[in-house]
Design a protein around this motif. Structure first.
Motif, short mmCIF file in Angstrom:
data_model
loop_
_atom_site.label_atom_id
_atom_site.label_comp_id
_atom_site.label_asym_id
_atom_site.label_seq_id
_atom_site.Cartn_x
_atom_site.Cartn_y
_atom_site.Cartn_z
N ALA A 349 0.91 -1.17 0.02
CA ALA A 349 -0.08 -0.13 -0.10
C ALA A 349 0.84 1.36 0.17
CB ALA A 349 -0.83 0.01 1.27
N THR A 350 1.89 1.10 -0.75
CA THR A 350 2.96 2.05 -0.91
C THR A 350 2.85 3.21 -2.00
OG1 THR A 350 4.19 0.43 -2.21
CG2 THR A 350 4.67 0.91 0.11
N GLY A 351 1.60 3.50 -2.20
CA GLY A 351 1.43 4.67 -3.03
C GLY A 351 1.69 4.61 -4.65
N PHE A 352 2.12 5.60 -5.19
CA PHE A 352 2.35 5.85 -6.60
C PHE A 352 3.36 6.66 -6.81
CE2 PHE A 352 -2.08 5.31 -5.66
CZ PHE A 352 -2.35 4.45 -6.51
N LYS A 353 4.02 6.51 -8.03
CA LYS A 353 5.21 7.26 -8.72
C LYS A 353 4.72 8.52 -8.92
CE LYS A 353 7.23 3.15 -10.59
NZ LYS A 353 7.49 2.28 -11.87
N THR A 354 4.52 9.35 -7.96
CA THR A 354 3.76 10.61 -8.41
C THR A 354 4.56 11.48 -8.92
OG1 THR A 354 4.57 11.28 -6.18
CG2 THR A 354 2.29 10.29 -6.17
N ASN A 355 6.02 11.65 -9.02
CA ASN A 355 6.60 12.62 -9.80
C ASN A 355 6.75 12.15 -11.11
OD1 ASN A 355 7.01 14.09 -7.31
ND2 ASN A 355 9.04 12.86 -6.64
N ASP A 356 6.19 11.03 -11.63
CA ASP A 356 6.44 10.72 -12.95
C ASP A 356 5.45 11.28 -13.84
OD1 ASP A 356 8.63 9.26 -12.15
OD2 ASP A 356 7.74 7.52 -12.83
N PHE A 357 4.26 11.85 -13.27
CA PHE A 357 3.01 12.23 -14.10
C PHE A 357 2.89 11.44 -15.29
CE2 PHE A 357 4.78 15.77 -11.65
CZ PHE A 357 3.64 16.40 -11.10
N MET A 358 2.98 11.93 -16.51
CA MET A 358 2.61 11.04 -18.03
C MET A 358 3.71 10.22 -18.13
SD MET A 358 4.30 14.01 -18.49
CE MET A 358 3.10 15.42 -18.43
N PHE A 359 5.01 10.23 -17.60
CA PHE A 359 6.11 9.29 -17.98
C PHE A 359 5.50 7.96 -17.58
CE2 PHE A 359 8.59 13.03 -16.86
CZ PHE A 359 8.49 13.46 -18.23
N PRO A 360 5.96 6.70 -18.08
CA PRO A 360 6.82 6.69 -19.09
C PRO A 360 6.69 7.06 -20.76
CG PRO A 360 5.87 4.65 -18.58
CD PRO A 360 5.20 5.40 -17.95
N MET A 361 5.63 7.65 -20.88
CA MET A 361 5.30 8.10 -22.10
C MET A 361 6.45 9.19 -22.70
SD MET A 361 1.63 9.72 -22.71
CE MET A 361 0.64 9.00 -21.69
N GLU A 362 6.77 8.89 -23.89
CA GLU A 362 8.10 9.95 -24.32
C GLU A 362 7.22 11.17 -24.83
OE1 GLU A 362 10.92 9.54 -23.69
OE2 GLU A 362 10.69 7.64 -22.91
N ILE A 363 7.62 12.54 -24.47
CA ILE A 363 7.03 13.50 -24.89
C ILE A 363 8.08 14.52 -25.51
CG2 ILE A 363 5.23 15.36 -24.49
CD1 ILE A 363 4.26 12.76 -23.56
N THR A 364 7.86 14.74 -26.90
CA THR A 364 8.56 15.53 -27.48
C THR A 364 8.31 16.58 -28.13
OG1 THR A 364 9.95 13.53 -28.23
CG2 THR A 364 10.54 15.56 -29.36
N GLY A 365 8.66 17.79 -27.80
CA GLY A 365 7.87 19.20 -28.20
C GLY A 365 8.72 19.80 -29.46
N SER A 366 8.82 21.11 -29.68
CA SER A 366 9.16 21.92 -30.58
C SER A 366 10.66 21.62 -30.58
CB SER A 366 9.20 23.42 -30.15
OG SER A 366 8.86 24.07 -31.13
N ASP A 367 11.20 21.62 -31.62
CA ASP A 367 12.63 21.50 -31.94
C ASP A 367 13.45 20.29 -31.34
OD1 ASP A 367 13.10 23.72 -33.37
OD2 ASP A 367 13.33 25.03 -31.53
N GLY A 368 12.54 19.22 -31.22
CA GLY A 368 12.79 17.92 -30.67
C GLY A 368 12.96 17.82 -29.02
N ARG A 369 12.64 18.90 -28.65
CA ARG A 369 12.88 19.08 -26.97
C ARG A 369 12.06 18.07 -26.35
NH1 ARG A 369 11.51 24.35 -23.26
NH2 ARG A 369 13.15 25.27 -24.61
N GLU A 370 12.90 17.26 -25.38
CA GLU A 370 12.21 16.15 -24.72
C GLU A 370 11.69 16.50 -23.38
OE1 GLU A 370 11.97 13.22 -25.53
OE2 GLU A 370 13.07 13.21 -27.57
#
Ligand code: NAP
Length: 510
Positions: A349-370
């Motif tokens: 009952a040790t909770g969640f990986k709360t700092n990961d938010f949407m990860f492990p999804m890879e999110i790549t933005g403008s100019d290839g920014r990760e």
């Protein structure tokens, strides 16, 4: 609309045109966004959901006793108020059914693509489009991406030496094994957070022995949560204004908890005294009381609402162990000093990986920014929603939008309305993309972090913080403040990029 034409519309939906919106996550957040956008003429929406059903946290967390400790009149959409809740704080099945009913009633259910795990989202500057890829290799494209995966969806399990050698059964509270009977078993629960305190009273009578491993004690306030008597149900249903009054009252009650957290030396002391008196009354055995007592400022971690948990610890067949876990062996857990606890089953009952938010999804933005790189020093986003360099991307229940004393549904509704305003601003300018200005995001993050100074949240370690101690989960203020900040989108806080040849036009405006 007649039933027949409604059926016809369901079978032959109007042609989709204009902005294509992809939403990841069919929990309260994703569904709130879809409803808000559709109501305002943005109807080309796909909701991609990892689970085989909608519901998010209310789909996954099926442990015995799963319920919400926020009263349902507040933990529900403002536009879909129910008059027939069975009790103050609804159980999981009632909340799940509610969300399903709302989704069906608003015809959002047909936008949901279940069993679809998105693994990557990539932005293309030239076309102003997002491309999403799923685990199965399916590719989706859209103009706008809304990540509504929340903060509490990836179970976290501690790394304990020897854990792999344990021969008994194990599972996480968010992945409850309903096939496994706990009856007559020697069961351990590791963790005493909001989930554990709900299911421990439910399983305590069933198991032969229950050993509860607590790392840190908690502050408690009462919550009996019995079924409403018939008279109360009738009053809510029949007397005009009762429902609205209850919702307003609960809103103010929740804001009062935030007052206590924000002012630990004054109001916090009063609520601390109330909690202490309640806990002393519940924990008659001085030794158990000493073990269960928290050693940090009231409100620093989530205050737990339960009248059943502490009495469950006092049962003959239940033991509270506050000594640290050293390691696991084939037959159980060894705590500090070499004390051996023989077990058939361990429930994490040790909770969640709360700092990961949407990860492990890879999110790549403008100019290839990760995004992973951009957030390497901790997650941050303007009002928890927009991130510089990630155009047309909106996060729901993102960084610093968790609440310790409020209803997350309230925040999600505000976020849905803010995203709708952003898309309308995009359309009004016939732009291809909207991107928050880096200096705006940086300044709002600085101001937000400064608001934590002197609050109870800063006075202990908790899942609200990242590895460097920065509080990344919680909003530092009141629900009303979040409404004030998000009610009107300020276009000057954003950059608008020119549209490529294919100018986006929103459905109903075409
Ligand atoms: P949690 O609050 O994060 O609790 C995790 C528990 O596991 C804590 O007692 C923690 O101890 C303990 N723990 C973590 N790592 C450990 C380790 N390595 N060794 C020993 N103990 C360890 O998780 P949760 O109970 O699943 O609840 C998560 C959140 O979900 C809540 O805070 C709440 O926001 C939400 N929730 C809400 C409701 C509701 O009714 N509204 C119900 C359930 C959950 P420490 O305290 O020492 O870290």
């Amino acid at each position: 609309m007649s039933d027949m034409s409604a059926t016809a519309e369901r079978q032959n939906p109007p042609p989709q045109s204009g902005l294509e919106v992809l939403i990841v996550g069919a929990g309260f957040g994703g569904i709130a966004a879809a409803i808000e956008l559709r109501r305002h003429g943005i109807s080309d929406i796909k909701i991609l959901e990892r689970a085989p059903d909608l519901g998010g946290t209310w789909f996954y967390n099926s442990y015995p006793g799963a319920a919400c400790d926020v009263p349902s009149h507040l933990y529900s959409f403002s536009f879909a108020q129910r008059l027939d809740w069975s009790r103050l704080c609804s159980v999981r099945s009632e909340i799940h059914d509610y969300l399903r009913d709302v989704a069906r009633g608003q015809q959002i259910d047909r936008l949901i693509h279940t069993s679809n795990t998105v693994t990557s989202c990539s932005w293309d500057d030239a076309s102003c489009r997002w491309t999403l890829t799923t685990e199965a290799g399916t590719v989706y494209e859209g103009d706008v991406l809304i990540l509504a995966t929340g903060q509490l969806h990836q179970p976290s399990q501690p790394r304990i030496e020897g854990a792999a050698s344990f021969a008994g059964h194990t599972f996480h509270s968010a992945e409850w094994d309903h096939e496994y009977s706990l009856a007559g078993k020697r069961v351990a629960v590791v963790g005493t957070g909001a989930s554990a305190v709900q299911f421990i009273p439910e399983i305590a009578a069933e198991v032969e022995r229950l050993t509860v491993f607590q790392r840190t004690g908690n502050w408690f306030l009462p919550r009996k949560n019995r079924q409403y008597p018939a008279a109360v149900k009738a009053a809510i249903r029949l007397i005009p204004g009762v429902q609205a009054f209850r919702r307003k009252f609960m809103f103010q009650y929740c804001e009062a908890i935030t007052v206590a957290i924000r002012h630990p030396r004054t109001v916090g002391r009063l609520v601390h005294a109330r909690s202490s008196a309640f806990m002393r009354m519940q924990l008659k055995d001085p030794q158990l009381r000493r073990k269960a007592w928290p050693d940090y400022t009231f409100g620093c971690k989530r205050v737990l609402f339960s009248s059943a948990f502490l009495p469950a610890l006092a049962r003959e067949n239940v033991e509270l162990v506050s000594a640290p876990i050293e390691r696991m062996t084939e037959d159980g857990i060894i705590t500090a000093g070499g004390v051996r606890h023989e077990l058939d089953c361990v429930i994490w009952a040790t909770g969640f990986k709360t700092n990961d938010f949407m990860f492990p999804m890879e999110i790549t933005g403008s100019d290839g920014r990760e995004l992973r790189e951009y957030w390497s020093a901790g997650a941050h986003a303007h009002l928890g929603m927009t991130i510089p360099g990630f155009p047309n991307l909106f996060v729901m229940y993102g960084p610093n939008t968790n609440t310790s004393g409020g209803s997350i549904i309230f925040y999600l509704e505000m976020q849905a309305a803010y995203i709708r305003q952003a898309l309308h601003a995009l359309r009004a300018r016939r732009a291809g993309a909207i991107d928050v200005r880096p200096e705006v995001e940086a300044a709002s993050d600085r101001a937000l972090q400064a608001r934590f100074a002197g609050t109870a949240w800063t006075q202990c370690d908790s899942w609200y913080r990242d590895e460097d101690g920065r509080i990344v989960a919680n909003w530092p203020g009141y629900m009303r403040e979040y409404r004030e900040r998000t009610e009107h989108l300020v276009p000057s806080e954003y950059r608008f990029m020119p549209a490529p040849d294919r100018a986006p036009v929103i459905g109903s405006q075409r």
